[in-house]
Design an enzyme around this catalytic site. Structure first.
Site, PDB file in Angstrom:
ATOM      1  N   HIS A  28       0.837  -1.204   0.000  1.00  0.00           N
ATOM      2  CA  HIS A  28       0.000   0.000   0.000  1.00  0.00           C
ATOM      3  C   HIS A  28       0.871   1.253   0.000  1.00  0.00           C
ATOM      4  O   HIS A  28       2.043   1.189   0.347  1.00  0.00           O
ATOM      5  CB  HIS A  28      -0.805   0.091   1.307  1.00  0.00           C
ATOM      6  CG  HIS A  28      -1.688  -1.062   1.614  1.00  0.00           C
ATOM      7  ND1 HIS A  28      -3.032  -1.034   1.398  1.00  0.00           N
ATOM      8  CD2 HIS A  28      -1.418  -2.279   2.157  1.00  0.00           C
ATOM      9  CE1 HIS A  28      -3.568  -2.187   1.799  1.00  0.00           C
ATOM     10  NE2 HIS A  28      -2.610  -2.958   2.264  1.00  0.00           N
ATOM     11  N   TYR A  29       0.258   2.382  -0.344  1.00  0.00           N
ATOM     12  CA  TYR A  29       0.826   3.668   0.080  1.00  0.00           C
ATOM     13  C   TYR A  29      -0.146   4.303   1.066  1.00  0.00           C
ATOM     14  O   TYR A  29      -1.338   3.986   1.085  1.00  0.00           O
ATOM     15  CB  TYR A  29       1.181   4.584  -1.073  1.00  0.00           C
ATOM     16  CG  TYR A  29       0.085   5.077  -1.997  1.00  0.00           C
ATOM     17  CD1 TYR A  29      -1.129   5.576  -1.520  1.00  0.00           C
ATOM     18  CD2 TYR A  29       0.306   5.107  -3.364  1.00  0.00           C
ATOM     19  CE1 TYR A  29      -2.088   6.054  -2.384  1.00  0.00           C
ATOM     20  CE2 TYR A  29      -0.653   5.586  -4.241  1.00  0.00           C
ATOM     21  CZ  TYR A  29      -1.861   6.064  -3.733  1.00  0.00           C
ATOM     22  OH  TYR A  29      -2.807   6.532  -4.591  1.00  0.00           O
ATOM     23  N   THR A  30       0.388   5.213   1.898  1.00  0.00           N
ATOM     24  CA  THR A  30      -0.425   5.764   2.986  1.00  0.00           C
ATOM     25  C   THR A  30      -1.335   6.900   2.524  1.00  0.00           C
ATOM     26  O   THR A  30      -2.355   7.157   3.142  1.00  0.00           O
ATOM     27  CB  THR A  30       0.492   6.337   4.084  1.00  0.00           C
ATOM     28  OG1 THR A  30       1.369   7.286   3.462  1.00  0.00           O
ATOM     29  CG2 THR A  30       1.293   5.233   4.751  1.00  0.00           C
ATOM     30  N   GLU A  92       2.516  -0.835   4.580  1.00  0.00           N
ATOM     31  CA  GLU A  92       2.203   0.535   4.162  1.00  0.00           C
ATOM     32  C   GLU A  92       3.496   1.290   3.849  1.00  0.00           C
ATOM     33  O   GLU A  92       4.411   1.323   4.663  1.00  0.00           O
ATOM     34  CB  GLU A  92       1.463   1.284   5.281  1.00  0.00           C
ATOM     35  CG  GLU A  92       0.011   0.889   5.463  1.00  0.00           C
ATOM     36  CD  GLU A  92      -0.949   1.542   4.446  1.00  0.00           C
ATOM     37  OE1 GLU A  92      -0.492   2.361   3.600  1.00  0.00           O
ATOM     38  OE2 GLU A  92      -2.148   1.223   4.508  1.00  0.00           O
ATOM     39  N   HIS A 134      -2.633  -3.121  -3.286  1.00  0.00           N
ATOM     40  CA  HIS A 134      -3.999  -2.937  -2.795  1.00  0.00           C
ATOM     41  C   HIS A 134      -4.972  -2.822  -3.966  1.00  0.00           C
ATOM     42  O   HIS A 134      -6.082  -3.337  -3.929  1.00  0.00           O
ATOM     43  CB  HIS A 134      -4.054  -1.683  -1.912  1.00  0.00           C
ATOM     44  CG  HIS A 134      -5.249  -1.619  -1.011  1.00  0.00           C
ATOM     45  ND1 HIS A 134      -5.518  -0.530  -0.224  1.00  0.00           N
ATOM     46  CD2 HIS A 134      -6.258  -2.509  -0.786  1.00  0.00           C
ATOM     47  CE1 HIS A 134      -6.648  -0.766   0.460  1.00  0.00           C
ATOM     48  NE2 HIS A 134      -7.103  -1.946   0.129  1.00  0.00           N
ATOM     49  N   ASP A 144      -3.575   2.213  -4.995  1.00  0.00           N
ATOM     50  CA  ASP A 144      -2.243   2.106  -4.396  1.00  0.00           C
ATOM     51  C   ASP A 144      -1.688   0.687  -4.503  1.00  0.00           C
ATOM     52  O   ASP A 144      -2.461  -0.262  -4.581  1.00  0.00           O
ATOM     53  CB  ASP A 144      -2.267   2.561  -2.921  1.00  0.00           C
ATOM     54  CG  ASP A 144      -3.173   1.726  -2.013  1.00  0.00           C
ATOM     55  OD1 ASP A 144      -4.304   1.444  -2.392  1.00  0.00           O
ATOM     56  OD2 ASP A 144      -2.711   1.355  -0.912  1.00  0.00           O
TER      57      ASP A 144
HETATM   58 ZN   LIG Z   1      -4.037   0.670   0.573  1.00  0.00          ZN
END
Ligand SMILES: [Zn+2]
Length: 234
Positions: A28-30, A92, A134, A144
């Site tokens: 993921h990215y935040t 993340e 994600h 993401d």
């Molecule tokens: Zn995510």
């Protein structure tokens, strides 16, 4: 696990018990600034978390123990599983995301991710085809970690499937519904329609993400399935 891979413990209250063994890793990215992300990932009211957070300068923070179910994937689907949180390790990556000035993932961040992910994949024997973004497991809602994520670099370290190189440009699928059937067999929730195609493109052909089922997209999917069915990948 190798204790040198984690730099800081910041326990999150946002977890419960797993209902499935670990067979996936989800990246993921935040989509927010670093301190705000860490506050949110540990805020009991936010009800979100991940197992690990990696800052842009490469600090690895452990939020949830791997044997617990972290809350990162939300409503999601991959290869027959709807409880992706139960089946996965969530990571993340600190990045402002598409909404806030999406940018390259710095070297220091990826150099912290690679050994951590290698350790996770090895300990849980996670198939390369189950190291996903994600957006792959929630194509309708998520983009993401996005098209700037260096999947090719992970693939060189055998941590995810590589993009197929040699493509037979014959047309493997006679129509869109046979493409969607194949996309579902590969793992995607195709009820998202064009969004599922966009997610596939973001992961496998990021230079053009338009939701169109073009010849190259069809050939890439066909090759991925051939490689998996032949046992070259899993
Ligand atoms: Zn995510």
């Amino acid at each position: 696990m190798d204790p040198g891979l984690v730099h800081r413990e910041l326990p999150s209250p946002n977890w419960d018990e797993r209902a499935l063994p670990v067979t996936m890793a989800v990246l993921h990215y935040t989509e927010m600034e670093r301190e705000a992300a860490l506050r949110r990932l540990t805020d009991p009211d936010a009800k979100v978390s991940a197992h690990y957070f990696i800052s842009e300068d490469g600090e690895v923070v452990r939020l949830v123990d791997e044997d617990k179910r972290a809350w990162h994937a939300g409503v999601s689907y991959w290869r027959g599983h709807r409880d992706v949180n139960s089946a996965s390790i969530g990571i993340e990556l600190d990045n402002p995301g598409h909404a806030n000035g999406y940018r390259e993932f710095p070297d220091a961040q990826i150099e912290a991710l690679l050994p951590l992910l290698a350790d996770i994949v090895r300990r849980h024997d996670i198939p390369r085809a189950n190291v996903v973004g994600h957006s792959d497991v929630a194509p309708e809602r998520k983009t993401d970690p996005g098209e700037l994520f260096p999947w090719a670099r992970l693939a060189r370290c055998h941590l995810c499937l590589p993009r197929p190189e040699k493509l037979d440009l014959g047309d493997p699928f006679p129509n869109d519904s046979s493409f969607y059937l194949a996309l579902e067999r590969f793992g995607y929730d195709v009820s998202a329609g064009r969004k599922a195609v966009e997610a596939f493109q973001r992961r496998w052909r990021p230079e053009r993400i338009d939701g169109e089922i073009d010849g190259e997209v069809r050939a890439i999917l066909f090759q991925l399935l051939l490689d998996r069915d032949s046992g070259r990948t899993r």
